[in-house]
Design a protein around this motif. Structure first.
Motif, short mmCIF file in Angstrom:
data_model
loop_
_atom_site.label_atom_id
_atom_site.label_comp_id
_atom_site.label_asym_id
_atom_site.label_seq_id
_atom_site.Cartn_x
_atom_site.Cartn_y
_atom_site.Cartn_z
N HIS A 1 0.84 -1.19 0.00
CA HIS A 1 0.00 0.00 0.00
C HIS A 1 0.88 1.25 0.00
N LEU A 2 0.58 2.17 -0.90
CA LEU A 2 1.32 3.42 -1.01
C LEU A 2 0.34 4.60 -0.87
N VAL A 3 0.74 5.58 -0.09
CA VAL A 3 -0.03 6.81 0.07
C VAL A 3 0.94 7.98 -0.11
N TYR A 4 0.65 8.82 -1.09
CA TYR A 4 1.49 9.98 -1.36
C TYR A 4 0.64 11.24 -1.22
N GLN A 5 1.14 12.21 -0.42
CA GLN A 5 0.41 13.44 -0.16
C GLN A 5 1.32 14.64 -0.39
N PRO A 6 1.22 15.28 -1.55
CA PRO A 6 1.97 16.52 -1.77
C PRO A 6 1.16 17.73 -1.33
N SER A 7 1.86 18.81 -1.01
CA SER A 7 1.19 20.03 -0.58
C SER A 7 2.07 21.23 -0.89
N PHE A 8 1.42 22.32 -1.23
CA PHE A 8 2.12 23.58 -1.46
C PHE A 8 1.31 24.70 -0.85
N SER A 9 1.96 25.55 -0.05
CA SER A 9 1.27 26.68 0.57
C SER A 9 2.08 27.95 0.39
N VAL A 10 1.37 29.06 0.28
CA VAL A 10 2.01 30.34 0.03
C VAL A 10 1.35 31.40 0.91
N PRO A 11 2.13 32.28 1.53
CA PRO A 11 1.53 33.35 2.34
C PRO A 11 0.94 34.43 1.43
N LEU A 12 -0.26 34.87 1.77
CA LEU A 12 -0.90 35.96 1.04
C LEU A 12 -0.71 37.30 1.74
N GLU A 13 -0.61 37.24 3.05
CA GLU A 13 -0.42 38.45 3.86
C GLU A 13 0.39 38.07 5.09
N ASN A 14 1.38 38.88 5.42
CA ASN A 14 2.22 38.55 6.57
C ASN A 14 2.86 39.84 7.08
N ASP A 15 2.32 40.37 8.16
CA ASP A 15 2.80 41.64 8.69
C ASP A 15 2.82 41.62 10.21
N LEU A 16 3.79 42.31 10.77
CA LEU A 16 3.86 42.57 12.20
C LEU A 16 3.95 44.08 12.37
N LEU A 17 2.90 44.70 12.90
CA LEU A 17 2.83 46.14 13.07
C LEU A 17 3.00 46.48 14.54
N PHE A 18 3.91 47.39 14.86
CA PHE A 18 4.14 47.74 16.26
C PHE A 18 4.59 49.19 16.35
N LYS A 19 4.36 49.77 17.53
CA LYS A 19 4.73 51.17 17.76
C LYS A 19 6.16 51.29 18.23
N ASN A 20 6.53 50.45 19.16
CA ASN A 20 7.90 50.47 19.70
C ASN A 20 8.42 49.04 19.79
N ALA A 21 9.65 48.84 19.37
CA ALA A 21 10.27 47.52 19.46
C ALA A 21 10.67 47.23 20.90
#
Length: 509
Positions: A418-438
């Protein structure tokens, strides 16, 4: 002035365990999920699942309704699973182990007693996590921002015991069935290098459900659950000058201390339920379900003089639909699931809401099964969006991601290989870190998370097993390997890899 942080290099995800999963699903999923140290990691999440052969029972199990046990078709059957493996690689976030070594044992069975159905399951697991940074609590699947972390880092051991059981009634008056299930989890762990803070986590849940036959082709189902959990952690006995503890209360809201030892307790309460309608015809099965869950988790620091450390409240509304079409020797399945999680945190110092979280997720899957030779192909698309807002530090974390999944399952050599193959591809659409002071929390934890989340991910999982008959049992020997590759963005073509590999033994009787 508001700063925006976006730098290529990172990603996050987690595997949430599925209750009442089918036998095939148990064979495919990586056991390493039980020791995953992070709470959300799209890079690791394998969203495509295989429905068990007993489709109608699988539909009810997906809705977490124990009343569907009588339709399982698994009477007087048992399954024993033994597995072990190693996970390692540079593609990881800071609270994820550099290397993970684990072993697991599962035993489950369903027995028909007269007209009643009884099911039980036990899971024993042990893992060793090496090279963990900024980690101070047991892994639990919530978005609670009130956590603490120490800067020592090190190696941890994790031990898990999970027990569950269910009972399903016969068909009463040819119309009504009911079921009841109970689950109990207990997890313990300790750091193995330098100081040895401990953690332990326990949870129990009770679920009651019913299925009512409205007509020969239509059924209505209802379930409700209630549970509690408790987690106890130690930070302790530091002697190094460069060790300190971060008490987080949000994205950039925190306090820093250098105490020698302390303890923190998380007490949780959860409740909810759902309804479901199922219509079956000669060649069709249609299911629609709606569920609601409420979780409340209270954090307290100290034993002799406990101090409130934050109250987290979380609500989850989910819908799921399934359409199954039978055509000659082919079965087509189309499944959709959508969920919305709303979280709100009350800061003990401000005595008001300081954190808010929104998490939305949709998953659409199609599969085609040849019932004669067992070959199965499938495609899936998955979208998620996560937002956490910290009012005190005026900070916000945003992430959205799109993933495409595939599935190919086949049986060869007289239905033994028995063989099971599971491919996957994911891509970020939005990725932000907003801050006032580090500050140190943003620089060392949240900015690093955003680096990880910025990456696109290619995932490939292959499972191969050889099954044969021995006496009255069906035995399977196999291995699985999962490789994940994270690619940077903004024309930075470097990549990082993480590989999971393991062996397993299955005995079905």
């Amino acid at each position: 002035m508001m700063y925006s942080y976006t730098d290529p290099n990172k990603l996050v995800c987690c595997l949430f365990p599925l209750l009442f999963a089918g036998l095939m699903f148990c064979m495919v999923q990586p056991a390493a999920a039980q020791f995953q140290l992070i709470e959300m990691n799209p890079a690791r999440k394998i969203i495509f699942t295989q429905a068990s052969a007993d489709t109608l029972a699988g539909i009810f199990r997906e809705a977490r309704n124990p009343a569907g046990l009588r339709q399982s078709g698994l009477s007087e059957k048992s399954l024993i699973y033994i597995g072990s493996g190693v996970e390692a690689g540079s593609f990881r976030q800071i609270q994820q182990a550099n290397r993970l070594i684990y072993g697991t044992f599962n035993a489950e069975g369903t027995q028909q007693l007269n007209e009643w159905y009884v099911s039980g399951k036990v899971n024993l697991s042990r893992g060793i996590s090496e090279g963990v940074q900024f980690f101070g609590r047991a892994p639990v699947p919530t978005f609670n921002p009130y956590q603490w972390a120490d800067t020592t880092g090190g190696n941890w051991t994790n031990n898990l015991v999970r027990l569950s059981g269910a009972v399903g009634s016969p068909l009463l008056n040819d119309r009504f069935t009911f079921g009841f299930s109970a689950e109990y989890d207990v997890k313990q762990g300790a750091r193995q290098n330098v100081e040895r803070p401990l953690f332990q986590y326990s949870r129990y849940r009770f679920t009651a459900g019913s299925v009512y036959k409205l007509s020969p082709r239509n059924e209505a189902a209802f379930h409700a659950f209630w549970g509690e959990g408790k987690q106890e952690n130690e930070i302790g006995f530091f002697n190094q000058l460069n060790t300190f503890v971060l008490l987080k209360r949000g994205i950039g809201t925190f306090s820093q201390t250098s105490f020698n030892s302390a303890s923190r307790t998380y007490s949780s309460f959860e409740t909810g339920g759902g309804i479901q309608l199922v219509r079956t015809q000669e060649r069709f099965l249609i299911s629609a379900a709606l569920s609601y869950e409420y979780l409340e988790e209270d954090a307290v620091t100290g034993i002799s003089n406990p101090v409130q450390a934050g109250l987290w409240q979380q609500q989850n509304l989910a819908i799921s639909n399934a359409i199954v079409f039978l055509q000659s020797h082919t079965r087509h399945e189309l499944r959709f699931r959508g969920s919305v999680i709303l979280g709100e945190g009350t800061d003990p110092i401000l005595n008001g809401v300081n954190t808010e979280a929104w998490f939305t997720e949709t998953n659409l899957q199609w599969s085609r099964l040849n019932t004669q030779n067992g070959q199965k192909i499938g495609l899936g698309i998955h979208f998620l969006r996560y937002t956490m807002n910290d009012r005190v530090s005026v900070s916000e974390q945003l992430h959205s991601r799109l993933a495409l999944d595939g599935l190919l399952s086949a049986s060869l050599i007289r239905d033994q290989l028995h063989l099971v193959y599971q491919p996957s591809f994911s891509v970020p659409l939005e990725n932000d870190l907003l801050f006032k002071n580090a500050n140190i929390v943003i620089d060392q934890i949240f900015a690093a998370d955003q680096n990880f989340l910025e990456q696109s991910v290619i995932s490939n999982q292959l499972s191969i097993s050889y099954r044969f008959i021995s006496g009255r049992s069906r035995v399977g020997l196999g291995f699985r390997v999962l490789n994940q590759t994270g690619f940077g963005s903004n024309n930075r073509m470097f990549s990082r890899h993480r590989t999971t590999g393991g062996f397993f033994l299955l005995v079905q009787s």
